[in-house]
Design a protein around this motif. Structure first.
Motif, PDB file in Angstrom:
ATOM      1  N   LYS A   1       0.837  -1.085   0.066  1.00 51.37           N
ATOM      2  CA  LYS A   1      -0.116  -0.099  -0.030  1.00 51.37           C
ATOM      3  C   LYS A   1       0.900   1.255  -0.129  1.00 51.37           C
ATOM      4  CE  LYS A   1      -0.469   0.164   5.013  1.00 51.37           C
ATOM      5  NZ  LYS A   1      -1.345   0.146   6.204  1.00 51.37           N
ATOM      6  N   PRO A   2       0.135   2.328  -0.419  1.00 51.04           N
ATOM      7  CA  PRO A   2       0.869   3.440  -0.518  1.00 51.04           C
ATOM      8  C   PRO A   2       1.521   4.052   1.026  1.00 51.04           C
ATOM      9  CG  PRO A   2      -0.912   3.970  -1.831  1.00 51.04           C
ATOM     10  CD  PRO A   2      -0.902   2.592  -1.163  1.00 51.04           C
ATOM     11  N   ASN A   3       2.562   4.645   1.092  1.00 53.50           N
ATOM     12  CA  ASN A   3       3.287   4.637   2.590  1.00 53.50           C
ATOM     13  C   ASN A   3       2.305   5.633   3.418  1.00 53.50           C
ATOM     14  OD1 ASN A   3       3.981   6.823   1.487  1.00 53.50           O
ATOM     15  ND2 ASN A   3       6.172   6.787   1.545  1.00 53.50           N
ATOM     16  N   TYR A   4       1.451   6.507   2.880  1.00 51.41           N
ATOM     17  CA  TYR A   4       0.605   7.345   3.538  1.00 51.41           C
ATOM     18  C   TYR A   4      -0.639   7.031   3.980  1.00 51.41           C
ATOM     19  CZ  TYR A   4      -0.813   7.954  -1.150  1.00 51.41           C
ATOM     20  OH  TYR A   4      -1.416   7.832  -2.259  1.00 51.41           O
ATOM     21  N   VAL A   5      -0.998   5.770   3.875  1.00 51.88           N
ATOM     22  CA  VAL A   5      -2.260   5.059   3.968  1.00 51.88           C
ATOM     23  C   VAL A   5      -2.184   3.969   5.303  1.00 51.88           C
ATOM     24  CG1 VAL A   5      -4.012   3.412   3.025  1.00 51.88           C
ATOM     25  CG2 VAL A   5      -2.941   5.126   1.759  1.00 51.88           C
ATOM     26  N   ASN A   6      -2.881   4.478   5.991  1.00 47.18           N
ATOM     27  CA  ASN A   6      -3.162   3.532   7.289  1.00 47.18           C
ATOM     28  C   ASN A   6      -4.304   2.530   7.449  1.00 47.18           C
ATOM     29  OD1 ASN A   6      -0.919   4.881   8.799  1.00 47.18           O
ATOM     30  ND2 ASN A   6      -2.103   6.487   8.964  1.00 47.18           N
ATOM     31  N   GLY A   7      -5.194   2.598   6.399  1.00 45.41           N
ATOM     32  CA  GLY A   7      -6.462   1.931   6.863  1.00 45.41           C
ATOM     33  C   GLY A   7      -6.518   0.686   5.684  1.00 45.41           C
TER      34      GLY A   7
ATOM     35  N   ILE B   1     -16.553   1.726   5.773  1.00 51.87           N
ATOM     36  CA  ILE B   1     -15.291   2.542   5.284  1.00 51.87           C
ATOM     37  C   ILE B   1     -15.206   3.346   6.274  1.00 51.87           C
ATOM     38  CG2 ILE B   1     -14.740   4.059   3.654  1.00 51.87           C
ATOM     39  CD1 ILE B   1     -16.601   2.693   1.572  1.00 51.87           C
ATOM     40  N   ASP B   2     -14.027   3.890   6.665  1.00 55.57           N
ATOM     41  CA  ASP B   2     -13.485   4.771   7.540  1.00 55.57           C
ATOM     42  C   ASP B   2     -12.793   6.032   6.520  1.00 55.57           C
ATOM     43  OD1 ASP B   2     -12.638   6.669   9.133  1.00 55.57           O
ATOM     44  OD2 ASP B   2     -11.915   5.216  10.826  1.00 55.57           O
ATOM     45  N   PRO B   3     -13.345   6.933   6.129  1.00 52.62           N
ATOM     46  CA  PRO B   3     -12.877   7.854   5.264  1.00 52.62           C
ATOM     47  C   PRO B   3     -11.591   8.623   5.808  1.00 52.62           C
ATOM     48  CG  PRO B   3     -14.769   8.765   6.292  1.00 52.62           C
ATOM     49  CD  PRO B   3     -14.685   7.417   6.807  1.00 52.62           C
ATOM     50  N   ALA B   4     -11.280   8.551   7.114  1.00 53.16           N
ATOM     51  CA  ALA B   4     -10.297   9.000   7.735  1.00 53.16           C
ATOM     52  C   ALA B   4      -8.846   8.347   7.544  1.00 53.16           C
ATOM     53  CB  ALA B   4     -10.283   9.152   9.211  1.00 53.16           C
ATOM     54  N   ILE B   5      -8.840   6.785   7.289  1.00 50.16           N
ATOM     55  CA  ILE B   5      -7.998   6.131   6.957  1.00 50.16           C
ATOM     56  C   ILE B   5      -7.777   5.177   5.762  1.00 50.16           C
ATOM     57  CG2 ILE B   5      -7.087   6.047   9.284  1.00 50.16           C
ATOM     58  CD1 ILE B   5      -8.545   3.616   9.750  1.00 50.16           C
ATOM     59  N   ASP B   6      -8.998   4.917   5.175  1.00 49.89           N
ATOM     60  CA  ASP B   6      -9.042   3.738   4.081  1.00 49.89           C
ATOM     61  C   ASP B   6      -8.746   4.520   2.968  1.00 49.89           C
ATOM     62  OD1 ASP B   6      -9.931   2.035   6.159  1.00 49.89           O
ATOM     63  OD2 ASP B   6     -12.028   2.063   5.771  1.00 49.89           O
ATOM     64  N   TYR B   7      -8.504   3.275   2.048  1.00 57.02           N
ATOM     65  CA  TYR B   7      -8.190   3.733   0.589  1.00 57.02           C
ATOM     66  C   TYR B   7      -9.309   2.991  -0.304  1.00 57.02           C
ATOM     67  CZ  TYR B   7      -5.333   3.734  -3.998  1.00 57.02           C
ATOM     68  OH  TYR B   7      -5.033   4.021  -5.069  1.00 57.02           O
ATOM     69  N   VAL B   8     -10.027   3.643  -1.294  1.00 60.91           N
ATOM     70  CA  VAL B   8     -11.184   3.142  -2.000  1.00 60.91           C
ATOM     71  C   VAL B   8     -11.020   3.139  -3.490  1.00 60.91           C
ATOM     72  CG1 VAL B   8     -13.600   3.556  -2.372  1.00 60.91           C
ATOM     73  CG2 VAL B   8     -12.860   3.853  -0.293  1.00 60.91           C
TER      74      VAL B   8
END
Length: 481
Positions: A81-87, A153-160
């Motif tokens: 995953k991209p390094n800026y994504v936590n979810g 989905i948690d829009p604060a951390i997830d990638y869609v």
């Protein structure tokens, strides 16, 4: 007063330096249950929200991604995953009609996938801008929050990721409209993507791994756009903003954005035959049967045609079918897309005002301009469906009056200062409703943005008029995103 300023400053420092390594939802003021919403919100401009794609689409981490990139994500999301994504990784496999019978493989721990046939219904609704209601506009905040809750989905951390199941225009436009909907509601562009190509085609070419069966799984969590402290409503162009700019500010309108200092450039994203006024762009044939007499009603897709055909004054035509391959429904290469834009004489740096038939279909053109070519773009979602409906016609005997009955109405558009190539549609095919006198002279078309700003901030008022401008309000989430 000094005490409160000092307290706010210290809380900001604590939240900024204390959140290192923490996910965005762990933002300190939320943990402390403090309502600092008025201080933390940031208004983002269309330029800040634009994305310029890499010329090699395989290099994109978000925006337009390839099957190769998605396959890598799915193979090991935790590592790739991209390094800026936590979810989590959430993939929507859009099936507007029929199905490929192949399903994205996911681990149900950090990656999830959902076949979905009604994504437009889940993300859009009929909305009233204060002048004329239009269907198919990005839904209200509660509708979007419900969407997050349904799919965990948690829009604060997830990638869609939004992906076509099979290759067709309905699936592609649903994917780009879904992307626009979430971006409009504050979802960071760095964690949104549209897949270039369909699951079916990419499976056939052995680019991604899929299975013939599907087992539902949900992360059983959800968030809300309110926790992002981001206001992206500047993306929406109202009819008031459009007319005010065309008339060089000479209107009686209220709550309109200033004419951009850098200037504006109007793009019509419809097929050329609609742009030139030679064919209607809203409905055809038996779909006219629902044109019943109404007052202040909604213009609903595929029930009637507009009062007249034509184009917005000074608009240039970017033909949608030029932008993608008509078989694979993959977007054309970056250099080709740049050429198409250059061929309509777009002056670099100007703010683009985009409209089409309506929001969902035209979102394909919006995605190319804003999220591939990286041009600052505002989107008039209501499009010709609203603009072309607001004409004054003289009905034949026995016919109902047009939407506009007052020649001096603020919202009458079938005049040479606002429209070109004006071609009146037959009375029998035009919506048989009219706006009451008050609506024909109301001074604002900003009702939708006001509602959305109020929802984001958890208040009953809009928290200010207009839809954007430069960064204000103390910045966004102090932990990034």
């Amino acid at each position: 007063m000094r005490y409160y300023i000092f307290l706010l400053f210290n809380l900001f420092l604590l939240s900024f330096f204390g959140c290192k390594g923490q996910p965005e939802y762990a933002f300190l003021p939320q943990n402390l249950k403090l309502d600092l919403t008025p201080f933390l919100f940031r208004n983002y401009t269309p330029l800040e929200l634009a994305t310029l794609s890499n010329s090699d689409y395989n290099q994109n981490q978000s925006g337009l991604i390839t099957g190769t990139k998605l396959s890598r994500f799915l193979s090991n999301w935790g590592t790739n995953k991209p390094n800026y994504v936590n979810g989590n990784l959430i993939v929507f496999q859009i099936q507007s009609s029929g199905a490929s019978g192949r399903y994205v493989f996911f681990d149900a721990k950090q990656s999830f996938a959902y076949p979905i046939s009604n994504i437009n219904d889940l993300l859009s609704e009929t909305r009233d801008d204060g002048v004329l209601s239009i269907d198919g506009v990005v839904g209200k905040g509660k509708k979007i929050s419900d969407f997050f809750a349904i799919y965990g989905i948690d829009p604060a951390i997830d990638y869609v990721v939004f992906a076509q199941d099979t290759s067709n225009l309905a699936n592609l436009s649903s994917a780009t409209f879904a992307y626009y909907s979430l971006l409009y509601w504050g979802f960071p562009k760095e964690r949104l993507a549209v897949l270039n190509g369909s699951i079916a085609d990419l499976t056939a070419s052995n680019t991604i791994f899929t299975t013939p069966s599907y087992n539902y799984a949900n992360s059983n969590r959800a968030g809300t756009t309110k926790t992002l402290f981001r206001d992206h409503t500047s993306l929406q162009l109202t009819i008031g903003d459009l007319i005010h700019s065309i008339k060089n500010g000479n209107t009686a309108f209220e709550e309109v954005d200033p004419i951009p200092a850098e200037g504006f450039f109007i793009i019509d994203g419809r097929p050329n035959s609609a742009f030139t006024g030679t064919t209607n762009s809203t409905a055809s044939g038996s779909k006219y049967t629902n044109c019943t007499t109404k007052t202040n009603s909604s213009f609903v897709t595929n029930t009637c045609v507009t009062t007249y055909e034509g184009k917005v004054k000074s608009a240039a035509n970017l033909v949608p079918t030029d932008l993608y391959d008509g078989t694979s429904f993959q977007f054309k290469v970056l250099s080709q897309l740049e050429t198409y834009l250059r061929n309509i004489n777009y002056p670099e740096g100007k703010l683009i005002y985009l409209y089409g038939e309506e929001g969902q279909r035209t979102s394909v053109v919006w995605f190319v301009l804003h999220q591939i070519l990286g041009k600052p773009t505002r989107f008039y979602e209501a499009g010709w469906k609203q603009f072309g409906a607001l004409g004054l016609r003289s009905p034949s005997s026995g016919s109902s009056p047009s939407a506009i009955t007052q020649p001096a109405s603020y919202w009458r558009t079938d005049i040479s200062s606002l429209a070109e190539s004006i071609t009146t549609n037959a009375d029998a095919n035009v919506p048989n409703y009219q706006l009451d006198f008050a609506r024909q002279f109301v001074k604002s078309a900003n009702k939708i943005r006001n509602e959305d700003k109020a929802f984001l901030r958890g208040s009953s008022s809009a928290g200010g008029s207009g839809g954007g401008g430069g960064p204000t309000g103390g910045g966004g989430n102090a932990c990034g995103g």
